[in-house]
Design an enzyme around this catalytic site. Structure first.
Site, PDB file in Angstrom:
ATOM      1  N   ARG A   1       0.867  -1.185   0.000  1.00  0.00           N
ATOM      2  CA  ARG A   1       0.000   0.000   0.000  1.00  0.00           C
ATOM      3  C   ARG A   1       0.905   1.236   0.000  1.00  0.00           C
ATOM      4  O   ARG A   1       1.983   1.233   0.622  1.00  0.00           O
ATOM      5  CB  ARG A   1      -0.885   0.025   1.250  1.00  0.00           C
ATOM      6  CG  ARG A   1      -2.032  -0.983   1.205  1.00  0.00           C
ATOM      7  CD  ARG A   1      -3.103  -0.622   0.163  1.00  0.00           C
ATOM      8  NE  ARG A   1      -4.237  -1.517   0.198  1.00  0.00           N
ATOM      9  CZ  ARG A   1      -4.396  -2.579  -0.591  1.00  0.00           C
ATOM     10  NH1 ARG A   1      -3.475  -2.907  -1.469  1.00  0.00           N
ATOM     11  NH2 ARG A   1      -5.500  -3.321  -0.496  1.00  0.00           N
TER      12      ARG A   1
ATOM     13  N   HIS B   1      -0.938   0.294  -9.562  1.00  0.00           N
ATOM     14  CA  HIS B   1      -1.595  -0.669  -8.659  1.00  0.00           C
ATOM     15  C   HIS B   1      -2.102  -1.886  -9.444  1.00  0.00           C
ATOM     16  O   HIS B   1      -3.289  -2.225  -9.388  1.00  0.00           O
ATOM     17  CB  HIS B   1      -2.739   0.017  -7.905  1.00  0.00           C
ATOM     18  CG  HIS B   1      -3.123  -0.683  -6.635  1.00  0.00           C
ATOM     19  ND1 HIS B   1      -3.439  -0.035  -5.473  1.00  0.00           N
ATOM     20  CD2 HIS B   1      -3.256  -2.014  -6.350  1.00  0.00           C
ATOM     21  CE1 HIS B   1      -3.754  -0.909  -4.530  1.00  0.00           C
ATOM     22  NE2 HIS B   1      -3.645  -2.138  -5.052  1.00  0.00           N
TER      23      HIS B   1
HETATM   24  P1  NAP Z   1      -1.608 -11.847   4.691  1.00  0.00           P
HETATM   25  O1  NAP Z   1      -1.761 -13.245   4.234  1.00  0.00           O
HETATM   26  O2  NAP Z   1      -2.553 -11.307   5.700  1.00  0.00           O
HETATM   27  O3  NAP Z   1      -0.113 -11.700   5.226  1.00  0.00           O
HETATM   28  C1  NAP Z   1       0.328 -10.566   5.917  1.00  0.00           C
HETATM   29  C2  NAP Z   1       1.754 -10.792   6.388  1.00  0.00           C
HETATM   30  O4  NAP Z   1       2.233  -9.579   6.976  1.00  0.00           O
HETATM   31  C3  NAP Z   1       1.842 -11.882   7.464  1.00  0.00           C
HETATM   32  O5  NAP Z   1       3.027 -12.621   7.303  1.00  0.00           O
HETATM   33  C4  NAP Z   1       1.899 -11.059   8.750  1.00  0.00           C
HETATM   34  O6  NAP Z   1       2.585 -11.701   9.804  1.00  0.00           O
HETATM   35  C5  NAP Z   1       2.699  -9.865   8.291  1.00  0.00           C
HETATM   36  N1  NAP Z   1       2.475  -8.721   9.182  1.00  0.00           N
HETATM   37  C6  NAP Z   1       1.314  -8.060   9.433  1.00  0.00           C
HETATM   38  N2  NAP Z   1       1.520  -7.080  10.319  1.00  0.00           N
HETATM   39  C7  NAP Z   1       2.815  -7.127  10.650  1.00  0.00           C
HETATM   40  C8  NAP Z   1       3.631  -6.371  11.535  1.00  0.00           C
HETATM   41  N3  NAP Z   1       3.144  -5.376  12.271  1.00  0.00           N
HETATM   42  N4  NAP Z   1       4.949  -6.705  11.625  1.00  0.00           N
HETATM   43  C9  NAP Z   1       5.449  -7.726  10.898  1.00  0.00           C
HETATM   44  N5  NAP Z   1       4.727  -8.483  10.046  1.00  0.00           N
HETATM   45  C10 NAP Z   1       3.434  -8.176   9.927  1.00  0.00           C
HETATM   46  O7  NAP Z   1      -1.665 -10.845   3.441  1.00  0.00           O
HETATM   47  P2  NAP Z   1      -1.413 -11.158   1.886  1.00  0.00           P
HETATM   48  O8  NAP Z   1      -2.580 -11.842   1.307  1.00  0.00           O
HETATM   49  O9  NAP Z   1      -0.083 -11.795   1.737  1.00  0.00           O
HETATM   50  O10 NAP Z   1      -1.392  -9.662   1.324  1.00  0.00           O
HETATM   51  C11 NAP Z   1      -0.496  -8.698   1.842  1.00  0.00           C
HETATM   52  C12 NAP Z   1      -0.875  -7.304   1.361  1.00  0.00           C
HETATM   53  O11 NAP Z   1      -0.543  -7.153  -0.024  1.00  0.00           O
HETATM   54  C13 NAP Z   1      -2.365  -6.979   1.400  1.00  0.00           C
HETATM   55  O12 NAP Z   1      -2.772  -6.607   2.697  1.00  0.00           O
HETATM   56  C14 NAP Z   1      -2.473  -5.819   0.424  1.00  0.00           C
HETATM   57  O13 NAP Z   1      -2.284  -4.595   1.098  1.00  0.00           O
HETATM   58  C15 NAP Z   1      -1.281  -6.050  -0.523  1.00  0.00           C
HETATM   59  N6  NAP Z   1      -1.761  -6.382  -1.892  1.00  0.00           N
HETATM   60  C16 NAP Z   1      -1.460  -5.508  -2.889  1.00  0.00           C
HETATM   61  C17 NAP Z   1      -1.863  -5.811  -4.182  1.00  0.00           C
HETATM   62  C18 NAP Z   1      -1.491  -4.909  -5.318  1.00  0.00           C
HETATM   63  O14 NAP Z   1      -1.986  -5.115  -6.426  1.00  0.00           O
HETATM   64  N7  NAP Z   1      -0.626  -3.959  -5.138  1.00  0.00           N
HETATM   65  C19 NAP Z   1      -2.592  -6.972  -4.436  1.00  0.00           C
HETATM   66  C20 NAP Z   1      -2.877  -7.831  -3.384  1.00  0.00           C
HETATM   67  C21 NAP Z   1      -2.453  -7.531  -2.101  1.00  0.00           C
HETATM   68  P3  NAP Z   1       1.993 -13.060  10.466  1.00  0.00           P
HETATM   69  O15 NAP Z   1       2.256 -14.134   9.442  1.00  0.00           O
HETATM   70  O16 NAP Z   1       2.790 -13.230  11.693  1.00  0.00           O
HETATM   71  O17 NAP Z   1       0.529 -12.813  10.699  1.00  0.00           O
HETATM   72  C1  GLV Z   2      -5.322  -5.213  -3.906  1.00  0.00           C
HETATM   73  O1  GLV Z   2      -4.648  -4.249  -3.733  1.00  0.00           O
HETATM   74  C2  GLV Z   2      -5.713  -6.125  -2.879  1.00  0.00           C
HETATM   75  O2  GLV Z   2      -5.540  -5.825  -1.696  1.00  0.00           O
HETATM   76  O3  GLV Z   2      -6.233  -7.211  -3.233  1.00  0.00           O
END
Ligand code: NAP
Ligand code: GLV
Length: 308
Positions: free
Chosen positions: A223, A271
């Protein structure tokens, strides 16, 4: 079963896909005029706050994205029902592709070759040694773990950082606040795949980015508000960082007069690093609704206290 849907675009194909996956359901697009029509489930992307103000009997809310920061910011999100985000649904491999591309373009100096081509210059550069480009992935969830695995698969020394730590083959993982500094110091290429929460907002700042190895490089696919944009500009100006690839920015779409547009060391995309894929997402959500209807628990339920 009754399902209210909200997104700001492509609503027709989404409504059709949901109706086809859950053929016994009545599915409609939320509008202010029909705000009082009660649903069992809401399937949404960045809905207006009014949607939840008028829904009294929701059994679950489904976010058609991985990040729930938009939902978490709403004042009247129901606190007593599961808020469910997409887990992977085709996004992890898109993100691994995007990040691999940005990483390899930087390390193999493809931007330099593009410039050479404009000058009709045929000149090989010294081979890069991957050992000089240790990669660090912040966030090892559904998407971050896949990104880290793909960097490791190319032979880059790969480090990961998450709240609770995780065991991943060929990746050295650091956990929690105490692990942040040693993680950053081990890394030259920093990739952010964290959720945006109160704890992670602004985590990419002068203090953290200065801990990277010299000539650090930032890839932010999470983000925009993870990054303090003026700190990045200052670190690029004084040569502390070599560059950045940004898929997300604080204000989207990026204003026309923003310095990122013309910065020679910044690469921008709008994005798109991991787009929501309708077919995979609807199949995942429909499967979870069926499980909830049978009283089963589902993966991807947001912990409201943590914010992700
Ligand atoms: P997820 O499965 O919820 O994983 C989040 C990871 O971040 C977990 O490993 C979590 O640790 C870690 N985390 C959260 N808070 C933390 C903190 N304070 N300190 C250290 N580690 C922390 O999320 P995801 O599905 O992988 O997606 C991640 C993010 O990618 C989304 O929230 C979104 O913002 C972004 N995204 C962007 C796009 C784009 O097109 N740009 C698309 C999709 C997603 P734990 O494992 O210990 O819980
Ligand atoms: C896109 O940014 C998502 O969070 O899926």
């Amino acid at each position: 079963m009754k399902i209210v849907f909200y997104a700001s675009k492509n609503t027709g194909p989404w409504l059709a896909a949901i109706a086809s996956a859950l053929s016994d359901a009545k599915v409609w697009l939320w509008t202010p005029e029909e705000a009082g029509r009660q649903a069992d489930y809401a399937i949404v992307w960045q809905p207006p706050a009014e949607l939840f103000a008028s829904q009294k009997g929701l059994k679950a809310v489904f976010n058609i994205g991985a990040g729930v920061d938009g939902l978490m910011a709403l004042p009247n999100l129901p606190g007593n029902v599961p808020i469910v985000r997409l887990n992977d649904a085709g996004m992890a491999s898109q993100m691994a592709e995007y990040v691999s591309h940005a990483l390899i373009r930087h390390v193999r100096e493809f931007d330099v070759y593009s410039e050479q081509m404009k000058e009709r210059r045929w000149k090989a550069r010294r081979p890069a040694n991957r050992m000089d480009f240790p990669v660090g992935v912040m966030g090892l969830g559904f998407i971050g773990a896949r990104v880290a695995e793909s960097a490791a698969s190319f032979g880059y020394p790969t480090f990961g950082w998450s709240r609770s730590g995780k065991s991943l083959p060929n990746i050295t993982v650091f956990a929690g606040q105490d692990g942040l500094e040693p993680f950053l110091r081990a890394v030259r290429i920093l990739i952010c795949v964290l959720p945006l929460t109160a704890e992670t907002q602004g985590i990419l700042n002068a203090a953290t980015l200065s801990k990277l190895k010299p000539d650090g490089y930032l890839i932010n696919v999470a983000r925009g508000r993870h990054l303090v944009e003026e700190d990045l500009l200052a670190l690029l100006a004084d040569g502390r960082l070599a560059g950045a690839a940004l898929d997300v920015v604080c204000s989207e779409p990026l204003p026309a007069d923003h310095p990122f547009w013309t910065h020679p060391k910044i690469t921008l995309t709008p994005h798109i690093s991991a787009l929501t894929l309708r077919e995979e997402s609807v199949a995942q959500i429909a499967g979870k609704i069926r499980m909830l209807e049978c009283g089963q628990t589902v993966e991807g339920v947001v912990d409201i206290r943590r914010g992700y």
